[in-house]
Design a protein around this motif. Structure first.
Motif, PDB file in Angstrom:
ATOM      1  N   LEU A   1     -53.459  43.043 -55.520  1.00  0.00           N
ATOM      2  CA  LEU A   1     -54.593  42.697 -56.389  1.00  0.00           C
ATOM      3  C   LEU A   1     -54.616  43.626 -57.603  1.00  0.00           C
ATOM      4  CD1 LEU A   1     -57.197  42.249 -53.517  1.00  0.00           C
ATOM      5  CD2 LEU A   1     -56.234  40.402 -54.913  1.00  0.00           C
ATOM      6  N   PRO A   2     -53.642  43.524 -58.482  1.00  0.00           N
ATOM      7  CA  PRO A   2     -53.526  44.482 -59.582  1.00  0.00           C
ATOM      8  C   PRO A   2     -54.669  44.428 -60.591  1.00  0.00           C
ATOM      9  CG  PRO A   2     -51.961  42.693 -59.858  1.00  0.00           C
ATOM     10  CD  PRO A   2     -52.553  42.529 -58.497  1.00  0.00           C
ATOM     11  N   ASP A   3     -55.447  43.350 -60.583  1.00  0.00           N
ATOM     12  CA  ASP A   3     -56.543  43.237 -61.549  1.00  0.00           C
ATOM     13  C   ASP A   3     -57.867  43.790 -61.014  1.00  0.00           C
ATOM     14  OD1 ASP A   3     -54.948  41.998 -63.516  1.00  0.00           O
ATOM     15  OD2 ASP A   3     -55.157  40.066 -62.491  1.00  0.00           O
ATOM     16  N   LEU A   4     -57.860  44.261 -59.764  1.00  0.00           N
ATOM     17  CA  LEU A   4     -59.071  44.819 -59.157  1.00  0.00           C
ATOM     18  C   LEU A   4     -58.847  46.263 -58.755  1.00  0.00           C
ATOM     19  CD1 LEU A   4     -60.160  41.891 -56.782  1.00  0.00           C
ATOM     20  CD2 LEU A   4     -61.031  42.400 -59.078  1.00  0.00           C
ATOM     21  N   SER A   5     -59.853  47.096 -58.922  1.00  0.00           N
ATOM     22  CA  SER A   5     -59.781  48.482 -58.451  1.00  0.00           C
ATOM     23  C   SER A   5     -60.145  48.533 -56.975  1.00  0.00           C
ATOM     24  CB  SER A   5     -60.758  49.359 -59.248  1.00  0.00           C
ATOM     25  OG  SER A   5     -62.093  48.973 -58.951  1.00  0.00           O
ATOM     26  N   GLU A   6     -59.893  49.666 -56.345  1.00  0.00           N
ATOM     27  CA  GLU A   6     -60.279  49.816 -54.935  1.00  0.00           C
ATOM     28  C   GLU A   6     -61.783  49.630 -54.780  1.00  0.00           C
ATOM     29  OE1 GLU A   6     -58.971  53.186 -52.752  1.00  0.00           O
ATOM     30  OE2 GLU A   6     -56.880  53.026 -53.385  1.00  0.00           O
ATOM     31  N   ALA A   7     -62.547  50.189 -55.709  1.00  0.00           N
ATOM     32  CA  ALA A   7     -64.007  50.074 -55.628  1.00  0.00           C
ATOM     33  C   ALA A   7     -64.448  48.618 -55.716  1.00  0.00           C
ATOM     34  CB  ALA A   7     -64.657  50.889 -56.740  1.00  0.00           C
TER      35      ALA A   7
ATOM     36  N   LEU B   1     -57.435  35.852 -52.088  1.00  0.00           N
ATOM     37  CA  LEU B   1     -56.151  36.263 -51.517  1.00  0.00           C
ATOM     38  C   LEU B   1     -55.512  35.047 -50.847  1.00  0.00           C
ATOM     39  CD1 LEU B   1     -54.827  39.128 -51.492  1.00  0.00           C
ATOM     40  CD2 LEU B   1     -55.439  39.252 -49.072  1.00  0.00           C
ATOM     41  N   ASP B   2     -54.396  34.566 -51.418  1.00  0.00           N
ATOM     42  CA  ASP B   2     -53.793  33.328 -50.923  1.00  0.00           C
ATOM     43  C   ASP B   2     -53.065  33.554 -49.597  1.00  0.00           C
ATOM     44  OD1 ASP B   2     -51.229  34.366 -51.480  1.00  0.00           O
ATOM     45  OD2 ASP B   2     -51.239  33.551 -53.499  1.00  0.00           O
ATOM     46  N   PRO B   3     -52.643  32.466 -48.939  1.00  0.00           N
ATOM     47  CA  PRO B   3     -52.056  32.579 -47.592  1.00  0.00           C
ATOM     48  C   PRO B   3     -50.835  33.493 -47.513  1.00  0.00           C
ATOM     49  CG  PRO B   3     -52.670  30.324 -48.002  1.00  0.00           C
ATOM     50  CD  PRO B   3     -52.875  31.055 -49.293  1.00  0.00           C
ATOM     51  N   VAL B   4     -49.930  33.452 -48.502  1.00  0.00           N
ATOM     52  CA  VAL B   4     -48.724  34.274 -48.398  1.00  0.00           C
ATOM     53  C   VAL B   4     -49.064  35.754 -48.554  1.00  0.00           C
ATOM     54  CG1 VAL B   4     -48.042  34.087 -50.852  1.00  0.00           C
ATOM     55  CG2 VAL B   4     -46.308  34.493 -49.102  1.00  0.00           C
ATOM     56  N   LYS B   5     -50.029  36.089 -49.385  1.00  0.00           N
ATOM     57  CA  LYS B   5     -50.441  37.490 -49.506  1.00  0.00           C
ATOM     58  C   LYS B   5     -51.130  37.958 -48.227  1.00  0.00           C
ATOM     59  CE  LYS B   5     -50.899  37.796 -54.549  1.00  0.00           C
ATOM     60  NZ  LYS B   5     -51.826  38.081 -55.669  1.00  0.00           N
ATOM     61  N   GLN B   6     -51.930  37.091 -47.635  1.00  0.00           N
ATOM     62  CA  GLN B   6     -52.555  37.443 -46.359  1.00  0.00           C
ATOM     63  C   GLN B   6     -51.497  37.653 -45.282  1.00  0.00           C
ATOM     64  OE1 GLN B   6     -55.980  35.303 -44.943  1.00  0.00           O
ATOM     65  NE2 GLN B   6     -56.559  34.631 -47.021  1.00  0.00           N
ATOM     66  N   ALA B   7     -50.470  36.792 -45.301  1.00  0.00           N
ATOM     67  CA  ALA B   7     -49.400  36.920 -44.308  1.00  0.00           C
ATOM     68  C   ALA B   7     -48.664  38.252 -44.472  1.00  0.00           C
ATOM     69  CB  ALA B   7     -48.423  35.758 -44.448  1.00  0.00           C
ATOM     70  N   LEU B   8     -48.412  38.663 -45.699  1.00  0.00           N
ATOM     71  CA  LEU B   8     -47.761  39.953 -45.937  1.00  0.00           C
ATOM     72  C   LEU B   8     -48.637  41.102 -45.458  1.00  0.00           C
ATOM     73  CD1 LEU B   8     -46.302  39.318 -49.507  1.00  0.00           C
ATOM     74  CD2 LEU B   8     -44.986  39.580 -47.401  1.00  0.00           C
ATOM     75  N   LEU B   9     -49.927  40.984 -45.682  1.00  0.00           N
ATOM     76  CA  LEU B   9     -50.860  42.016 -45.210  1.00  0.00           C
ATOM     77  C   LEU B   9     -50.777  42.136 -43.692  1.00  0.00           C
ATOM     78  CD1 LEU B   9     -53.247  43.947 -45.952  1.00  0.00           C
ATOM     79  CD2 LEU B   9     -54.767  41.995 -45.549  1.00  0.00           C
ATOM     80  N   MET B  10     -50.793  41.000 -43.001  1.00  0.00           N
ATOM     81  CA  MET B  10     -50.722  41.021 -41.534  1.00  0.00           C
ATOM     82  C   MET B  10     -49.354  41.501 -41.050  1.00  0.00           C
ATOM     83  SD  MET B  10     -53.690  40.173 -40.578  1.00  0.00           S
ATOM     84  CE  MET B  10     -55.155  39.297 -41.126  1.00  0.00           C
ATOM     85  N   GLU B  11     -48.304  41.174 -41.801  1.00  0.00           N
ATOM     86  CA  GLU B  11     -46.945  41.555 -41.396  1.00  0.00           C
ATOM     87  C   GLU B  11     -46.739  43.061 -41.453  1.00  0.00           C
ATOM     88  OE1 GLU B  11     -42.789  40.565 -40.417  1.00  0.00           O
ATOM     89  OE2 GLU B  11     -44.741  39.608 -40.159  1.00  0.00           O
ATOM     90  N   PHE B  12     -47.275  43.690 -42.483  1.00  0.00           N
ATOM     91  CA  PHE B  12     -46.925  45.096 -42.734  1.00  0.00           C
ATOM     92  C   PHE B  12     -48.062  46.097 -42.509  1.00  0.00           C
ATOM     93  CE2 PHE B  12     -43.929  42.880 -45.782  1.00  0.00           C
ATOM     94  CZ  PHE B  12     -42.818  43.045 -44.972  1.00  0.00           C
ATOM     95  N   ALA B  13     -49.288  45.625 -42.275  1.00  0.00           N
ATOM     96  CA  ALA B  13     -50.407  46.582 -42.194  1.00  0.00           C
ATOM     97  C   ALA B  13     -51.159  46.536 -40.866  1.00  0.00           C
ATOM     98  CB  ALA B  13     -51.387  46.340 -43.341  1.00  0.00           C
TER      99      ALA B  13
END
Length: 396
Positions: A253-259, A284-296
């Motif tokens: 999410l490069p356009d959003l800050s952590e806050a 957050l689209d399905p492929v980004k969600q899948a990457l989050l679940m895969e690696f985090a």
């Protein structure tokens, strides 16, 4: 005046032939494949990115440690000159929003046809299916007519690196040319990822609008999830650092800050699943969600830092022959400022045979053309100075 031999019919070799023929030197181009410039034509299938329109200092920085050696060649033939050269071949050019320069036709074939016609009109002789196999009292070739040995006055080597062997660049010359070389390595390549089964439905999906980081390089772009791993423009831009050991991470999410991410995730979730909550609050689209679940996984309570810096483990680069280009080749220390081999007077080298690498985006093709032009001009000067023997190209 003796004839000039150019070994390799890619962009660097054809540009060397053009420079030699302009100087009035008879030229033979020997190409191992049945036709020339196959890699150029393949690159042009998705749009021929000839060069990059940007300030010269930024342009030259793309070549990393090889920038000092390539500087004079790219100063003589950089983005503006490459564009003008293509226009001189009748190709109308345009610059995209990213600064990348393309023919309006987007194809390589019209440019190549016009180029070959011009070379033919200047008397450049093409010999296809002539594979260079050694140096034994001359340059030795396997040809449809059997073994041939040529003894030119000057030679430009432009045989390419060691990727895409089916198109002509197999690096075989490194096995018989006695010259100091850096080992070949893949460049602009994908990386192997051993995916879990839940990723299968996302194979082929683009991961868009992300920021990829490795070492000191950070780029905005996109990449593809494939059955073998990860590939695409964003990955290629950081591939040098990743190949050399830097950790790879992606900001989803490069356009959003952590806050801002925390604030959105704090909205009432109700009975929505985590996936739906991520989709609704962060888009957050399905492929980004899948990457989050895969690696985090297991997911931490605070997702913001992970979404901003998701580490992507991998099992190294894809095979070198699948890479868009290669690093390694003839070291610049083995060449003089004219790109002539120090131990072989009258023999020059250009293109991806040399030890340099650059990202995609027009840098690769411009440097191949620039080094080919430089080597061809210097070879013509050498031929004029030595002026040994007379050979009719038509007899070869």
């Amino acid at each position: 005046m003796s004839f000039a031999l150019v070994i390799g019919g890619g962009p660097a070799g054809l540009m060397a032939a053009e420079a030699l023929s302009e100087a009035g030197v008879p030229v033979v181009v020997a190409e191992a494949k049945p036709s020339v410039a196959r890699k150029l034509l393949m690159a042009g299938k998705s749009g021929l990115n000839l060069t990059k329109d940007e300030p010269f200092q930024k342009f030259i920085e793309a070549y990393g440690t090889a920038a000092p050696e390539l500087h004079p060649m790219l100063e003589a033939f950089g983005p503006a000159e490459a564009t003008a050269w293509a226009e001189g071949l009748g190709q109308e050019m345009f610059t995209g929003s990213s600064g990348r320069v393309f023919p309006k036709s987007m194809k390589a074939s019209p440019l190549l046809r016009a180029w070959l016609a011009r070379l033919g009109a200047r008397g450049v002789a093409l010999r296809t299916r002539w594979r260079w196999v050694g140096v034994e009292d001359g340059f030795v070739f396997d040809t449809p007519e059997g073994r041939q040995v040529l003894r030119p006055g000057v030679t430009v080597l432009a045989c390419g690196g060691a990727s895409w062997a089916r198109l002509g660049s197999d690096g075989a010359w490194a096995g018989f040319l006695e010259v100091d070389t850096a080992p070949f390595q893949p460049a602009n390549m994908g990386f192997v990822v051993d995916w879990s089964p839940h990723m299968e439905k996302h194979f082929g999906a683009p991961v868009k609008s992300v920021r990829l980081s490795a070492g000191e390089t950070s780029v905005r772009g996109e990449f593809i999830v494939s059955s073998q791993g990860i590939e695409g423009g964003g990955i290629y831009a950081v591939s040098r650092e990743v190949r050399d050991g830097a950790a790879l991470s992606v900001d989803l999410l490069p356009d959003l800050s952590e806050a801002e991410i925390r604030s959105r995730l704090a909205r009432p979730r109700g009975k929505a699943s985590l996936g739906n909550h991520l989709r609704k609050t962060l888009k957050l689209d399905p492929v980004k969600q899948a990457l989050l679940m895969e690696f985090a996984r297991p997911l931490p309570e605070d997702l913001a830092p992970v979404l901003k810096e998701l580490h992507i483990p991998h099992d190294g680069p894809r095979p070198m022959d699948e890479a868009i280009s290669t690093a390694g080749g003839i070291r610049f220390d083995a060449l003089d400022s004219a790109l002539m081999l120090r131990h072989m007077p009258g023999v020059f080298a250009a293109g991806e045979m040399l030890d340099w690498e650059a990202p995609t985006g027009g840098y690769l093709l411009t440097a191949c053309l620039a080094t080919g032009l430089w080597a061809g001009r210097e070879a013509a000067r050498f031929a004029a100075k030595t002026n040994v023997g007379i050979t009719s190209v038509s007899r070869l």
